[in-house]
Write a protein that holds these residues in place. Structure first.
Motif, PDB file in Angstrom:
ATOM      1  N   LEU A  64       0.833  -1.200   0.000  1.00  0.00           N
ATOM      2  CA  LEU A  64       0.000   0.000   0.000  1.00  0.00           C
ATOM      3  C   LEU A  64       0.874   1.258   0.000  1.00  0.00           C
ATOM      4  CD1 LEU A  64      -2.636   1.516   0.067  1.00  0.00           C
ATOM      5  CD2 LEU A  64      -2.810   0.998   2.532  1.00  0.00           C
ATOM      6  N   ALA A  65       1.917   1.276   0.794  1.00  0.00           N
ATOM      7  CA  ALA A  65       2.825   2.429   0.819  1.00  0.00           C
ATOM      8  C   ALA A  65       3.457   2.641  -0.551  1.00  0.00           C
ATOM      9  CB  ALA A  65       3.897   2.235   1.889  1.00  0.00           C
ATOM     10  N   ASN A  66       3.817   1.549  -1.211  1.00  0.00           N
ATOM     11  CA  ASN A  66       4.412   1.641  -2.537  1.00  0.00           C
ATOM     12  C   ASN A  66       3.410   2.197  -3.553  1.00  0.00           C
ATOM     13  OD1 ASN A  66       6.599   1.030  -4.478  1.00  0.00           O
ATOM     14  ND2 ASN A  66       5.086  -0.411  -5.283  1.00  0.00           N
ATOM     15  N   LEU A  67       2.176   1.699  -3.525  1.00  0.00           N
ATOM     16  CA  LEU A  67       1.147   2.194  -4.450  1.00  0.00           C
ATOM     17  C   LEU A  67       0.866   3.677  -4.228  1.00  0.00           C
ATOM     18  CD1 LEU A  67      -1.376  -0.784  -4.420  1.00  0.00           C
ATOM     19  CD2 LEU A  67       0.117  -0.073  -6.314  1.00  0.00           C
ATOM     20  N   ALA A  68       0.796   4.090  -2.969  1.00  0.00           N
ATOM     21  CA  ALA A  68       0.544   5.492  -2.666  1.00  0.00           C
ATOM     22  C   ALA A  68       1.705   6.367  -3.153  1.00  0.00           C
ATOM     23  CB  ALA A  68       0.323   5.685  -1.167  1.00  0.00           C
ATOM     24  N   GLU A  69       2.926   5.884  -2.964  1.00  0.00           N
ATOM     25  CA  GLU A  69       4.083   6.645  -3.428  1.00  0.00           C
ATOM     26  C   GLU A  69       4.082   6.743  -4.954  1.00  0.00           C
ATOM     27  OE1 GLU A  69       8.902   6.814  -2.729  1.00  0.00           O
ATOM     28  OE2 GLU A  69       7.727   5.196  -1.830  1.00  0.00           O
ATOM     29  N   GLU A  70       3.776   5.635  -5.640  1.00  0.00           N
ATOM     30  CA  GLU A  70       3.683   5.662  -7.106  1.00  0.00           C
ATOM     31  C   GLU A  70       2.596   6.633  -7.574  1.00  0.00           C
ATOM     32  OE1 GLU A  70       3.031   1.624  -8.343  1.00  0.00           O
ATOM     33  OE2 GLU A  70       5.152   1.096  -8.155  1.00  0.00           O
ATOM     34  N   ASN A  71       1.560   6.796  -6.761  1.00  0.00           N
ATOM     35  CA  ASN A  71       0.458   7.709  -7.057  1.00  0.00           C
ATOM     36  C   ASN A  71       0.850   9.176  -6.783  1.00  0.00           C
ATOM     37  OD1 ASN A  71      -2.388   8.080  -7.783  1.00  0.00           O
ATOM     38  ND2 ASN A  71      -2.700   8.623  -5.627  1.00  0.00           N
ATOM     39  N   GLY A  72       2.016   9.370  -6.205  1.00  0.00           N
ATOM     40  CA  GLY A  72       2.447  10.724  -5.866  1.00  0.00           C
ATOM     41  C   GLY A  72       1.874  11.231  -4.561  1.00  0.00           C
ATOM     42  N   THR A  73       1.328  10.317  -3.759  1.00  0.00           N
ATOM     43  CA  THR A  73       0.682  10.688  -2.495  1.00  0.00           C
ATOM     44  C   THR A  73       1.170   9.763  -1.377  1.00  0.00           C
ATOM     45  OG1 THR A  73      -1.178   9.243  -3.060  1.00  0.00           O
ATOM     46  CG2 THR A  73      -1.384  11.580  -3.620  1.00  0.00           C
ATOM     47  N   PRO A  74       2.414   9.950  -0.908  1.00  0.00           N
ATOM     48  CA  PRO A  74       2.953   9.046   0.107  1.00  0.00           C
ATOM     49  C   PRO A  74       2.087   8.996   1.366  1.00  0.00           C
ATOM     50  CG  PRO A  74       4.591  10.674  -0.577  1.00  0.00           C
ATOM     51  CD  PRO A  74       3.301  11.030  -1.236  1.00  0.00           C
ATOM     52  N   VAL A  75       2.029   7.819   1.974  1.00  0.00           N
ATOM     53  CA  VAL A  75       1.258   7.655   3.205  1.00  0.00           C
ATOM     54  C   VAL A  75       2.000   8.294   4.367  1.00  0.00           C
ATOM     55  CG1 VAL A  75       0.162   5.509   2.469  1.00  0.00           C
ATOM     56  CG2 VAL A  75       2.221   5.413   3.829  1.00  0.00           C
ATOM     57  N   GLU A  76       1.232   8.758   5.319  1.00  0.00           N
ATOM     58  CA  GLU A  76       1.812   9.239   6.573  1.00  0.00           C
ATOM     59  C   GLU A  76       1.942   8.064   7.539  1.00  0.00           C
ATOM     60  OE1 GLU A  76       0.034  11.953   9.985  1.00  0.00           O
ATOM     61  OE2 GLU A  76       0.479  13.099   8.166  1.00  0.00           O
ATOM     62  N   SER A  77       0.904   7.190   7.561  1.00  0.00           N
ATOM     63  CA  SER A  77       0.962   6.015   8.435  1.00  0.00           C
ATOM     64  C   SER A  77      -0.022   4.948   7.975  1.00  0.00           C
ATOM     65  CB  SER A  77       0.668   6.402   9.884  1.00  0.00           C
ATOM     66  OG  SER A  77      -0.653   6.885  10.001  1.00  0.00           O
ATOM     67  N   ILE A  78       0.326   3.708   8.304  1.00  0.00           N
ATOM     68  CA  ILE A  78      -0.544   2.548   8.074  1.00  0.00           C
ATOM     69  C   ILE A  78      -0.418   1.664   9.304  1.00  0.00           C
ATOM     70  CG2 ILE A  78      -1.016   0.487   6.690  1.00  0.00           C
ATOM     71  CD1 ILE A  78       0.527   1.884   4.384  1.00  0.00           C
ATOM     72  N   SER A  79      -1.538   1.258   9.854  1.00  0.00           N
ATOM     73  CA  SER A  79      -1.554   0.265  10.922  1.00  0.00           C
ATOM     74  C   SER A  79      -2.409  -0.888  10.424  1.00  0.00           C
ATOM     75  CB  SER A  79      -2.155   0.864  12.197  1.00  0.00           C
ATOM     76  OG  SER A  79      -2.256  -0.127  13.186  1.00  0.00           O
TER      77      SER A  79
END
Length: 143
Positions: A64-79
């Motif tokens: 999920l972090a990788n997909l968000a980064e590829e989308n140009g919208t890095p995650v702040e957090s995932i639990s």
């Protein structure tokens, strides 16, 4: 083509009902005790199902972090939490279902976009592809 090999080791002593073992994880040398009493009782030891759940939760989070980064919208957090259901059937024990849930914070991204990325991450993370169980996903997006 990229080919990565990772290994872990298990050792066991004694009968299943009273014995115990250790799981040595990866190159960092982390060692965890495991036992049947840790699986079905209250002994403070882990078990293979918890490790499968941790592997899925970790793989999903990275995907999920990788997909968000590829989308140009890095995650702040995932639990992420994976609940693995072990059931005994006439044929033996099996894992029919896994409940995967997560709380995700991706500032400035619509909840539906985050949910779509989470669903894609659940479908495509490599550890998920090892499961024959039904995996259900619940996503909570924090703002």
């Amino acid at each position: 083509m990229l080919h990565i090999r990772k290994s872990s080791r298990a050792s066991w002593s004694g009968p299943a009902s009273t014995g115990s073992g250790t799981l040595d994880l990866g190159r960092r040398g982390a060692s965890l005790p495991f036992s049947l009493r840790g699986r079905v009782g209250d002994e403070p030891a882990t078990n293979p199902e918890e490790l499968l759940g941790s592997a899925l939760a970790g793989c999903f989070s990275m995907s999920l972090a990788n997909l968000a980064e590829e989308n140009g919208t890095p995650v702040e957090s995932i639990s992420a939490v994976a609940v693995v259901h072990l059931v005994q059937t006439e044929e033996g024990f099996r894992i029919p279902t896994v409940e995967l849930s997560c709380v995700v914070r991706v500032p400035g991204v619509a909840q539906e976009v985050v949910r779509e990325m989470a669903e894609r991450a659940e479908r495509t993370c490599p550890v998920r592809l090892l499961y024959t169980a039904d995996v259900t996903l619940r996503v909570e997006v924090e703002s």
